[in-house]
Structure formats: C-alpha cells, structure tokens
Design an enzyme around this catalytic site. Structure first.
Site, mmCIF file in Angstrom:
data_model
loop_
_atom_site.group_PDB
_atom_site.id
_atom_site.type_symbol
_atom_site.label_atom_id
_atom_site.label_comp_id
_atom_site.label_asym_id
_atom_site.label_seq_id
_atom_site.Cartn_x
_atom_site.Cartn_y
_atom_site.Cartn_z
ATOM 1 N N LYS A 1 1.841 -73.261 20.062
ATOM 2 C CA LYS A 1 0.649 -73.112 19.833
ATOM 3 C C LYS A 1 -0.312 -74.817 19.762
ATOM 4 O O LYS A 1 -1.159 -74.363 19.314
ATOM 5 C CB LYS A 1 0.500 -72.380 17.945
ATOM 6 N N ARG B 1 8.486 -71.023 2.384
ATOM 7 C CA ARG B 1 7.113 -70.421 2.769
ATOM 8 C C ARG B 1 6.202 -69.809 1.709
ATOM 9 O O ARG B 1 6.150 -69.402 0.823
ATOM 10 C CB ARG B 1 7.500 -69.179 3.886
ATOM 11 N N THR C 1 -1.674 -71.416 13.179
ATOM 12 C CA THR C 1 -0.316 -71.358 12.622
ATOM 13 C C THR C 1 -0.705 -72.997 11.942
ATOM 14 O O THR C 1 -1.036 -73.792 12.174
ATOM 15 C CB THR C 1 0.564 -70.788 13.405
ATOM 16 N N ASP C 2 0.156 -72.855 10.384
ATOM 17 C CA ASP C 2 0.177 -73.994 9.885
ATOM 18 C C ASP C 2 1.906 -74.607 10.349
ATOM 19 O O ASP C 2 2.204 -75.603 10.117
ATOM 20 C CB ASP C 2 0.577 -73.454 8.339
ATOM 21 N N GLU C 3 2.461 -73.534 11.240
ATOM 22 C CA GLU C 3 3.674 -74.125 11.810
ATOM 23 C C GLU C 3 4.104 -75.395 13.035
ATOM 24 O O GLU C 3 4.480 -76.294 13.395
ATOM 25 C CB GLU C 3 4.246 -73.122 12.784
ATOM 26 N N TYR D 1 8.207 -72.029 19.658
ATOM 27 C CA TYR D 1 6.387 -71.583 19.183
ATOM 28 C C TYR D 1 5.721 -72.556 18.826
ATOM 29 O O TYR D 1 4.781 -72.475 19.247
ATOM 30 C CB TYR D 1 6.923 -70.614 18.429
HETATM 31 P P1 NAD Z 1 1.752 -59.930 16.751
HETATM 32 O O1 NAD Z 1 3.339 -61.143 17.633
HETATM 33 O O2 NAD Z 1 1.884 -59.165 15.887
HETATM 34 O O3 NAD Z 1 0.784 -59.835 18.006
HETATM 35 C C1 NAD Z 1 0.225 -60.333 19.149
HETATM 36 C C2 NAD Z 1 -0.438 -59.686 19.561
HETATM 37 O O4 NAD Z 1 -0.704 -60.054 21.135
HETATM 38 C C3 NAD Z 1 0.394 -57.827 20.869
HETATM 39 O O5 NAD Z 1 -0.259 -57.537 20.096
HETATM 40 C C4 NAD Z 1 1.234 -58.416 21.941
HETATM 41 O O6 NAD Z 1 1.094 -57.819 22.549
HETATM 42 C C5 NAD Z 1 -0.262 -59.132 22.038
HETATM 43 N N1 NAD Z 1 -0.228 -60.449 23.609
HETATM 44 C C6 NAD Z 1 1.140 -61.191 23.628
HETATM 45 N N2 NAD Z 1 0.438 -61.798 25.542
HETATM 46 C C7 NAD Z 1 -0.407 -61.074 25.471
HETATM 47 C C8 NAD Z 1 -1.030 -61.175 27.070
HETATM 48 N N3 NAD Z 1 -0.655 -62.127 27.782
HETATM 49 N N4 NAD Z 1 -2.525 -61.136 26.578
HETATM 50 C C9 NAD Z 1 -2.902 -60.519 26.140
HETATM 51 N N5 NAD Z 1 -2.404 -59.467 24.918
HETATM 52 C C10 NAD Z 1 -1.109 -60.097 24.981
HETATM 53 O O7 NAD Z 1 1.749 -61.625 16.492
HETATM 54 P P2 NAD Z 1 0.754 -62.028 14.885
HETATM 55 O O8 NAD Z 1 1.737 -62.059 13.523
HETATM 56 O O9 NAD Z 1 -0.353 -60.503 14.356
HETATM 57 O O10 NAD Z 1 -0.446 -62.751 15.095
HETATM 58 C C11 NAD Z 1 -1.169 -63.155 15.302
HETATM 59 C C12 NAD Z 1 -1.779 -64.580 15.829
HETATM 60 O O11 NAD Z 1 -1.753 -65.163 14.415
HETATM 61 C C13 NAD Z 1 -1.007 -65.599 16.629
HETATM 62 O O12 NAD Z 1 -1.844 -66.054 17.587
HETATM 63 C C14 NAD Z 1 0.246 -66.071 15.691
HETATM 64 O O13 NAD Z 1 0.079 -67.674 16.267
HETATM 65 C C15 NAD Z 1 -0.612 -66.423 14.610
HETATM 66 N N6 NAD Z 1 -0.425 -66.557 13.356
HETATM 67 C C16 NAD Z 1 0.938 -65.717 12.734
HETATM 68 C C17 NAD Z 1 1.106 -65.725 11.291
HETATM 69 C C18 NAD Z 1 2.188 -65.251 10.929
HETATM 70 O O14 NAD Z 1 2.357 -65.388 9.929
HETATM 71 N N7 NAD Z 1 2.432 -63.385 12.105
HETATM 72 C C19 NAD Z 1 0.697 -66.694 10.222
HETATM 73 C C20 NAD Z 1 -0.414 -67.289 11.495
HETATM 74 C C21 NAD Z 1 -0.436 -67.746 12.530
HETATM 75 O O1 DAU Z 2 3.979 -70.000 8.897
HETATM 76 C C1 DAU Z 2 3.540 -69.129 10.613
HETATM 77 C C2 DAU Z 2 4.249 -68.422 10.911
HETATM 78 O O2 DAU Z 2 4.936 -67.300 9.871
HETATM 79 C C3 DAU Z 2 3.299 -67.670 11.942
HETATM 80 O O3 DAU Z 2 2.930 -69.061 12.872
HETATM 81 C C4 DAU Z 2 4.761 -67.124 13.022
HETATM 82 O O4 DAU Z 2 3.770 -66.315 14.110
HETATM 83 C C5 DAU Z 2 4.871 -65.890 12.105
HETATM 84 O O5 DAU Z 2 6.299 -65.212 12.606
HETATM 85 C C6 DAU Z 2 6.064 -66.490 10.768
HETATM 86 O O6 DAU Z 2 7.282 -67.621 11.169
HETATM 87 P P1 DAU Z 2 8.088 -67.550 9.944
HETATM 88 O O7 DAU Z 2 9.097 -68.330 11.264
HETATM 89 O O8 DAU Z 2 8.593 -68.305 9.247
HETATM 90 O O9 DAU Z 2 8.580 -66.076 10.152
HETATM 91 P P2 DAU Z 2 10.180 -64.858 9.756
HETATM 92 O O10 DAU Z 2 8.999 -63.863 9.438
HETATM 93 O O11 DAU Z 2 10.570 -65.786 11.022
HETATM 94 O O12 DAU Z 2 10.754 -65.611 9.260
HETATM 95 C C7 DAU Z 2 10.487 -66.066 7.399
HETATM 96 C C8 DAU Z 2 11.758 -66.912 7.035
HETATM 97 O O13 DAU Z 2 12.648 -65.948 6.922
HETATM 98 C C9 DAU Z 2 12.335 -68.409 7.728
HETATM 99 O O14 DAU Z 2 12.283 -69.330 7.325
HETATM 100 C C10 DAU Z 2 13.522 -67.411 8.294
HETATM 101 C C11 DAU Z 2 13.688 -66.597 7.488
HETATM 102 N N1 DAU Z 2 14.594 -65.621 7.941
HETATM 103 C C12 DAU Z 2 13.324 -64.830 9.116
HETATM 104 C C13 DAU Z 2 14.185 -63.638 9.579
HETATM 105 C C14 DAU Z 2 13.508 -62.623 10.556
HETATM 106 C C15 DAU Z 2 15.790 -65.481 7.471
HETATM 107 O O15 DAU Z 2 15.942 -66.205 6.965
HETATM 108 N N2 DAU Z 2 16.351 -63.926 7.882
HETATM 109 C C16 DAU Z 2 15.810 -63.141 9.291
HETATM 110 O O16 DAU Z 2 16.221 -62.571 9.895
#
Ligand code: NAD
Ligand code: DAU
Length: 339
Positions: free
Chosen positions: A158, A218, A129-131, A154
């Site tokens: 990562k 974001r 992730t970019d985070e 988190y």
């Molecule tokens: P998500 O939380 O929707 O899905 C995570 C999945 O992993 C779930 O299906 C969960 O059951 C499974 N899981 C959790 N713990 C596990 C374990 N111990 N063994 C096997 N499976 C397990 O997450 P997402 O948003 O789909 O993100 C997927 C990946 O992409 C993550 O690694 C996250 O860091 C990365 N990522 C997410 C975003 C985003 O915006 N959501 C952006 C950049 C990178």
């Molecule tokens: O940048 C990549 C990341 O993006 C991934 O690595 C993470 O897995 C994914 O969850 C996401 O992280 P964020 O914290 O940016 O996503 P989230 O949807 O939780 O929040 C997006 C933005 O909105 C963040 O600045 C927090 C804000 N927010 C979020 C929630 C849930 C609010 O203001 N109110 C809210 O209720």
C-alpha cells in the site's frame, strides 16, 4: 445539474460496496461504474438490490487490464476514479505476498497510467491505510506528515502505491488525492477480519483466537463514516492532498473482544490466546484534524453504537454469510495454523 461519472474499483468488497450503496442511496447526481475482479473477498451479494440500479454498472474485471480500463474511462466520460481494489488482509500477505504486489502496486500503477493517457480531466482518489505509517510503539498519533514506514507485506504494497500516486501528481501534474484510514468495521465485512470473525465464532460457540498478549491497539471507525469521508475528499477543491481518517476510538484487541462478548451476552472463556502474528504492529492511532478542520468531516457513530449495529446486521444476515463464506467459516489463521 451535470451528473458525475465515477469509476469505483473494488466496489464488491467490504468498504467499496458500502461506498457504492451510499452513493446510490444519497446522490442522484453520480453514476457509478463498478469494476471488481470478484476475488475471494469480493461478492455480488454485497451489492444485493443495487446491481441493477440505472445509475450503476458492474464490470467483472481486473485493475491490471489496460484495455478494459481504457474502454471504461473512454465510454463513460469518467470524471474520477476511486481505487478501493486491493488485497487487504495482513495475515494473507505474510503467507503469500506476491499477489499483494500484483494488485496493490502494479494494479494501481496501471490505473494511474490509463488515467494519465485519457483525454479527460480525471481525478484519482487512492484509498490507502494508516498501516503505511508503521507502528506507534511509544505514544503519539499518525499525522499526514508522519514518515511512511510499513512493516507487513500488505502495508509495504500500500505504501508503494501511495508513493506512485504522489509521483504521478508531482511529475505529471495529475489530479490525485489520497486517504489513509484506520480499522473499519460494519456490515458486509468478510469474516476473516477480527470483528466479523469474533461475531461469527461466538454465534457458533467457537473460541476467539487472540494474537499474542491481545494488547495491540487499533483505532476503530464505523465503515459509513469512512465512506462519507471519502466522498468529501473526492469532491474537495485542493488537489494533491492526503487526509487521515480515524475514529478517535482506540481499543486494545482484548477490549474489543470483551465488548463484543458482552454485547452478545457470551462468556469470556471463549478467548484463546494464540501465537502472535509475525511482525505484528503494536499500535495505530490517527490524527484526523486536517480532514475535520479543512473539510468539516467528523465521525458520527461511536464505538459502542457502531458495534451494536454491526452485531445486529450479522445476526439478521446469515444468508449473506452463507453466500460469501460458509456459516461455520474457518478463518485464515485457523486454516493455516490451527486446523
Ligand atoms: P476487501 O478485501 O473487502 O475488498 C477488496 C475488493 O477488491 C474485493 O471486492 C476484491 O474482489 C477486489 N479486488 C482485489 N483484487 C482486484 C483486482 N486485481 N482488480 C479488481 N478488483 C480487485 O477490502 P476492504 O477492507 O474493503 O478495503 C478496501 C480498500 O480500503 C483497500 O484498498 C484497503 O487497503 C483500504 N483500507 C481498508 C481498511 C479496513 O479496515 N478494511 C482500512 C483502511 C484502508
Ligand atoms: O488499519 C487499517 C487496516 O486494518 C487495513 O488497512 C487492513 O486492510 C485491515 O485488514 C485492517 O488490518 P488489521 O490487521 O488491523 O485487521 P484485522 O481485522 O486482521 O486484525 C485486527 C487486530 O486483531 C490486529 O491487531 C490483529 C488482531 N487479530 C486478528 C485476527 C484476524 C487477532 O488477534 N486474531 C485474529 O484472528
């Protein structure tokens, strides 16, 4: 043509299930073993219509289970592992960091060790992730050489996993590649995340909790573009590479929420400013030029189009929402601070 066998972990979550669907839809030369622990964030409803595909095998299990990973890799002649499995929600990592370490760090370490001890020539793709780069408080863009400086439990977990992946490549010569993507949105995202939370709250006439001043930035990317980028990196020639992935669509959270309200024809009075997320990163912005120049990837869905598609998907899939969470689902923030 030789079929490739890939182990996808976390393939019942948001991005993993979109990736599995894309591979099964578009690539008949790839078989998928999909390992997922089905935590609160994973659900077989995300794979409806795909679970029984002859090119897909679902395994319910944990990436920390060494014996299970050995048997999957050995029995399926796995050519590559794509590691999506993670605890992914920043708010939850603030309340309870430990499980983030157990899954994101120890789980990744276990996968790396099992791949290393396997007989085959297995590529390992870490979905990061970019985070991990921390916060861009004063302009600029994250490049692949930006210093890793994570701020939340988190992102720290990562980043630790990224360092492990790099170390296995450097020390043991393993074939490892890594992607670092910005914020995804699209179908099948669990409704605790900002975009589906907004859509769901608006549909239920509930307020939208906006953290702090709502001016955090974001960079939003439609999930299918992320999945296409991962597939490209998976099949790329060079090993050891890191690729940033971003949408070039920077928005403040306030702009994001106002767009969703406008597209749903809802009133801005639903916006409620609430106490900020502790340690909230101010801005993320990605430079994806390496991926674009070297592997020819580019985002195909712009923000407005992607948001319309996403809203339409949530409107048409209330049953899915009821399966993964109840329709009037309370967000993590509401449960912890607001209820
Ligand atoms: P998500 O939380 O929707 O899905 C995570 C999945 O992993 C779930 O299906 C969960 O059951 C499974 N899981 C959790 N713990 C596990 C374990 N111990 N063994 C096997 N499976 C397990 O997450 P997402 O948003 O789909 O993100 C997927 C990946 O992409 C993550 O690694 C996250 O860091 C990365 N990522 C997410 C975003 C985003 O915006 N959501 C952006 C950049 C990178
Ligand atoms: O940048 C990549 C990341 O993006 C991934 O690595 C993470 O897995 C994914 O969850 C996401 O992280 P964020 O914290 O940016 O996503 P989230 O949807 O939780 O929040 C997006 C933005 O909105 C963040 O600045 C927090 C804000 N927010 C979020 C929630 C849930 C609010 O203001 N109110 C809210 O209720």
């Amino acid at each position: 043509m030789k079929r490739k066998n890939i182990l996808v972990t976390g393939g019942a979550g948001f991005i993993g299930s979109n990736f599995v669907r894309m591979v099964l839809d578009e690539r008949d030369d790839i078989n998928v073993v999909n390992l997922d622990a089905l935590t609160y964030a994973g659900n077989l409803a995300n794979l409806e219509g795909y679970v029984d595909s002859p090119r897909h095998e679902f395994v319910h299990g944990d990436i920390n289970d060494a014996e299970l990973i050995d048997s999957i890799i050995g029995n399926n002649n796995v050519d590559a592992v794509v590691n999506f499995a993670a605890e992914s929600h920043v708010d939850r990592s603030i309340e309870g960091p430990r499980v983030f370490y157990e899954t994101n760090v120890m789980g990744t370490l276990n996968l790396l060790e099992r791949v290393r001890s396997s007989d085959g020539d297995v590529r390992f793709l870490q979905v990061s992730t970019d985070e991990v780069y921390g916060s861009l408080d004063d302009g600029g863009l994250f490049t692949e050489t930006t210093t890793i400086k994570p701020n939340s439990p988190y992102s720290a977990s990562k980043a630790a996993a990224d360092h492990l992946v790099h170390s296995f490549r450097h020390t043991f010569g393993m074939d490892c590649v890594m992607t670092r993507c910005s914020n995804n949105y699209g179908p099948l995202q669990f409704p605790e995340k900002m975009v589906p939370l907004c859509i769901n709250n608006i549909k239920n006439g509930k307020n939208i909790p906006l953290y702090g001043d709502g001016l955090q930035v974001r960079d939003w990317l439609y999930v299918h573009d992320h999945c296409a980028a991962i597939l490209r990196v998976l099949e790329s020639e060079p090993t050891g590479e890191v690729y940033n992935i971003g949408g070039c669509d920077e928005k403040t959270n306030l702009e994001l929420v106002k767009t969703i309200l406008r597209l749903l024809d809802a009133d801005e009075s639903l916006i409620t400013f609430v106490k900020d997320r502790p340690g909230h990163d101010r801005r993320y912005a990605i430079d994806s030029s390496k991926l674009m120049n070297e592997l020819g990837w580019a985002p195909t869905v712009d923000f407005e189009t992607g948001m319309r598609k996403t809203i339409q998907w949530y409107e048409e899939n209330q049953q899915w929402l009821d399966a993964v969470a109840s329709g009037d689902y309370l967000s993590y923030y509401e449960r912890m601070y607001d209820a």
